[in-house]
Scaffold this active site. Sequence first.
Site, short mmCIF file in Angstrom:
data_model
loop_
_atom_site.label_atom_id
_atom_site.label_comp_id
_atom_site.label_asym_id
_atom_site.label_seq_id
_atom_site.Cartn_x
_atom_site.Cartn_y
_atom_site.Cartn_z
N THR A 12 0.81 -1.23 0.00
CA THR A 12 0.00 0.00 0.00
C THR A 12 0.84 1.27 0.00
O THR A 12 0.30 2.37 -0.06
CB THR A 12 -0.94 0.02 1.22
OG1 THR A 12 -0.15 -0.08 2.42
CG2 THR A 12 -1.94 -1.12 1.16
N CYS A 13 2.14 1.14 0.02
CA CYS A 13 3.05 2.29 0.04
C CYS A 13 3.27 2.80 -1.39
O CYS A 13 3.66 2.05 -2.28
CB CYS A 13 4.37 1.87 0.67
SG CYS A 13 5.73 3.02 0.45
#
Length: 116
Positions: A12-13
């Site tokens: 999710t980064c």
Amino acid sequence: MNDKIKIYQKPTCSKCRATLSILAESGEEFDSVNYYETPLTIGELKELIAKLRVTARDILRKDESSASQLANASDEELMQAMIDNPDLMQRPIVVRGDQAKICRPPENVFDLLNKR
């Protein structure tokens, strides 16, 4: 020496996704490790720190709320905190052989792609 690229990342980064995209476009083979699903061991983290040529404090994400509680922590305590709470560790980290880079910005990965 094994020079296959390995990226330690969080899906999710945004920086991790951008770095993964650069790696995919490069045509290089690489392994991707989601260190939230496959936690690092202390030994693996020590090895990453050595390859980065930094201290444990250098890879601490100081903006994380729990980082302020680690102001006086030893390197061993910092590493254990990063193992217990992966959000405390800078990401992504890309490794090739005995070299590693924190890919913030993602373009830092080019340093490893150009080394053969």
